[in-house]
Write a protein that holds these residues in place. Structure first.
Motif, PDB file in Angstrom:
ATOM      1  N   ASN A 166       0.802  -1.235   0.000  1.00  0.00           N
ATOM      2  CA  ASN A 166       0.000   0.000   0.000  1.00  0.00           C
ATOM      3  C   ASN A 166       0.830   1.278   0.000  1.00  0.00           C
ATOM      4  O   ASN A 166       0.283   2.373   0.036  1.00  0.00           O
ATOM      5  N   GLU A 168       2.436   2.911  -2.212  1.00  0.00           N
ATOM      6  CA  GLU A 168       2.388   3.801  -3.367  1.00  0.00           C
ATOM      7  C   GLU A 168       0.972   4.168  -3.805  1.00  0.00           C
ATOM      8  O   GLU A 168       0.805   4.798  -4.847  1.00  0.00           O
ATOM      9  N   ASP A 170      -2.938   5.906  -3.204  1.00  0.00           N
ATOM     10  CA  ASP A 170      -3.631   7.007  -2.520  1.00  0.00           C
ATOM     11  C   ASP A 170      -4.949   6.467  -1.966  1.00  0.00           C
ATOM     12  O   ASP A 170      -5.990   6.503  -2.645  1.00  0.00           O
ATOM     13  N   GLN A 172      -6.933   7.578   0.385  1.00  0.00           N
ATOM     14  CA  GLN A 172      -7.978   8.583   0.578  1.00  0.00           C
ATOM     15  C   GLN A 172      -8.652   8.956  -0.735  1.00  0.00           C
ATOM     16  O   GLN A 172      -9.850   9.250  -0.772  1.00  0.00           O
ATOM     17  N   LYS A 173      -7.909   8.947  -1.811  1.00  0.00           N
ATOM     18  CA  LYS A 173      -8.505   9.238  -3.116  1.00  0.00           C
ATOM     19  C   LYS A 173      -9.445   8.115  -3.546  1.00  0.00           C
ATOM     20  O   LYS A 173     -10.513   8.359  -4.115  1.00  0.00           O
ATOM     21  N   ASN A 237       3.508   5.208  -8.813  1.00  0.00           N
ATOM     22  CA  ASN A 237       3.973   6.482  -8.271  1.00  0.00           C
ATOM     23  C   ASN A 237       3.262   7.656  -8.937  1.00  0.00           C
ATOM     24  O   ASN A 237       3.041   8.699  -8.323  1.00  0.00           O
ATOM     25  N   GLY A 240      -1.159   6.180  -8.425  1.00  0.00           N
ATOM     26  CA  GLY A 240      -1.569   5.802  -7.074  1.00  0.00           C
ATOM     27  C   GLY A 240      -2.878   5.043  -6.990  1.00  0.00           C
ATOM     28  O   GLY A 240      -3.599   5.143  -5.995  1.00  0.00           O
ATOM     29  N   ASP A 241      -3.192   4.269  -8.031  1.00  0.00           N
ATOM     30  CA  ASP A 241      -4.499   3.598  -8.075  1.00  0.00           C
ATOM     31  C   ASP A 241      -4.397   2.089  -8.279  1.00  0.00           C
ATOM     32  O   ASP A 241      -5.356   1.451  -8.703  1.00  0.00           O
TER      33      ASP A 241
END
Length: 428
Positions: A166, A168, A170, A172-173, A237, A240-241
């Motif tokens: 985890n 790399e 996001d 929260q996104k 990087n 981030g998904d």
């Protein structure tokens, strides 16, 4: 051929061998005996070499694709790559030596038969050789290491390594505030090399992931390919998904990939109302899906999708859907929703994850999760016509009436996205 050549080389010994037989058998009986005897030796020879060839091909496939196994995540990726390579070469060498040993044993048997003095000697030799064949069959599976499917029925927990990479991504996104304000989380299973597929989705219908009520991410495994792993790190990087589990990414591990998806959602997004599981060759009509959810927002404990009933296991080894009797011996599967896309209500995610680990593994993830696991948990599976999960005509009005369309190429994603948003196109 080995038998004939050996008998010619030992012509004198043959006479000594035949004499006691003549006293007990007629000429016709001797002919039948030697016919059957020769067939047995040929079958034994073919069996051993075909078995060794099959196991060798499986270990070679393992070294390329990666197949179900547990990994202890204690060392860095480089160490895992090196140890994996060494283990695979060691297994291949062991199998080669065992196969060569079995070949030598066949030659020895041929010599013993020409030197034997009667029927009882022949029976003893053949009996011993059959015992040796059984030992070879069992040992070859041990030497081969992990195979494409578990050798025996195994609970999924014995094959699954929990956790994710985890660092790399996001979180929260993808799922803000653990999904408290999220209506829909779309998790897309993707093959590691499918960069074009992921990019085409990011630039089209994944744009809905920028809205606060929708989260989206890709689900992948890990790889032993160092250059590919570095490429994936760079991609993540930037975007981030990409949620990556600890299992080896391969077709036979699709069930592990879905379990990994459930684990991540249960850990990081437990409050989301709906989760769509889909693949990276799908076009998802997100507006249509949101309308579908709005009409069922108060529903619970349900899986929506393209429901299949009375589907029988495929026993043909050449099929990608092949399931051997040793993994499942039933005559049909429980009703399940097909894997390209199905929708879960968020309240069942934790139950599905826990129960999946305690269910016997098969590689057909849709049958496993929405069939066996859901049935055991008494979760409803409902058919929804909007989930097509197949390739259809790509005319704009056809697409607008569907939630999920299968087998879409990366370049086609752009055309479908444009037609979906084109307000000048009118549909009845």
């Amino acid at each position: 051929m080995i038998i004939v050549g050996t008998i010619r080389e030992h012509r004198n010994k043959r006479e000594a061998f035949l004499c006691p037989v003549k006293k007990k058998m007629s000429r016709t009986q001797r002919m039948r005996f030697f016919t059957v005897f020769g067939a047995v030796i040929i079958i034994m020879l073919m069996y051993k070499f075909s078995l060794a060839k099959e196991i060798l091909s499986r270990t070679q496939e393992y070294s390329v694709t990666g197949l179900p196994m547990r990994h202890q995540i204690k060392q860095n990726v480089t160490n895992k790559i090196n140890s994996s390579t060494i283990n695979n070469h060691g297994s291949n060498r062991s199998i080669y030596l065992e196969g060569n040993k079995s070949f030598q044993s066949l030659l020895a048997v041929s010599n013993q038969l020409t030197e034997s003095s009667g029927i009882e000697d022949i029976k003893t030799i053949l009996r011993n050789q059959l015992i040796e064949m059984k030992k070879f069959s069992s040992s070859i599976q041990t030497l081969s290491g992990p195979s494409a499917l578990p050798v025996l029925r195994e609970l999924a927990m014995k094959l699954y390594e929990p956790g994710h990479l985890n660092e790399e991504i996001d979180i929260q996104k993808i799922c803000m505030h653990r999904g408290l304000s999220l209506r829909l989380l779309i998790l897309i299973t993707s093959a590691q090399s499918n960069f074009k597929e992921r990019m085409s989705i990011r630039r089209t219908w994944m744009n809905y992931g920028s809205r606060q009520i929708v989260g989206m991410a890709f689900i992948l495994g890990r790889t032993t390919n160092a250059s590919l792993n570095e490429s994936l790190n760079k991609e993540n990087n930037i975007y981030g998904d990409m949620i990556r589990g600890h299992f080896i990414d391969s077709y036979f591990n699709l069930t592990l990939k879905t379990i990994s998806m459930l684990e991540w959602a249960d850990t990081h997004c437990p409050n989301v109302k709906f989760i769509l599981k889909t693949d990276d060759d799908m076009f998802i009509n997100v507006p249509k899906l949101l309308d579908f959810i709005d009409a069922r927002y108060k529903n619970d404990r349900t899986i929506y999708g393209r429901l299949v009933e009375d589907w029988k296991p495929i026993r043909n080894r050449t099929s990608k859907y092949f399931v051997p009797y040793k993994l499942y011996n039933g005559w049909q599967y429980p009703p399940f929703t097909t894997g390209p896309a199905y929708l879960l209500t968020g309240d069942i995610v934790h139950e599905l994850y826990v129960q999946s680990l305690n269910t016997y593994y098969i590689q057909l993830e849709d049958v496993f999760i929405t069939g066996f696991v859901a049935k055991r948990l008494k979760i409803r599976r409902e058919h929804a016509n909007e989930f097509l999960n197949s390739r259809i005509s790509l005319r704009p009005c056809k697409i607008r009436n569907a939630i999920s369309v299968h087998k879409i190429k990366p370049r086609e994603q752009y055309h479908l996205w444009r037609d979906l948003l084109d307000s000048t196109i009118k549909c009845k």
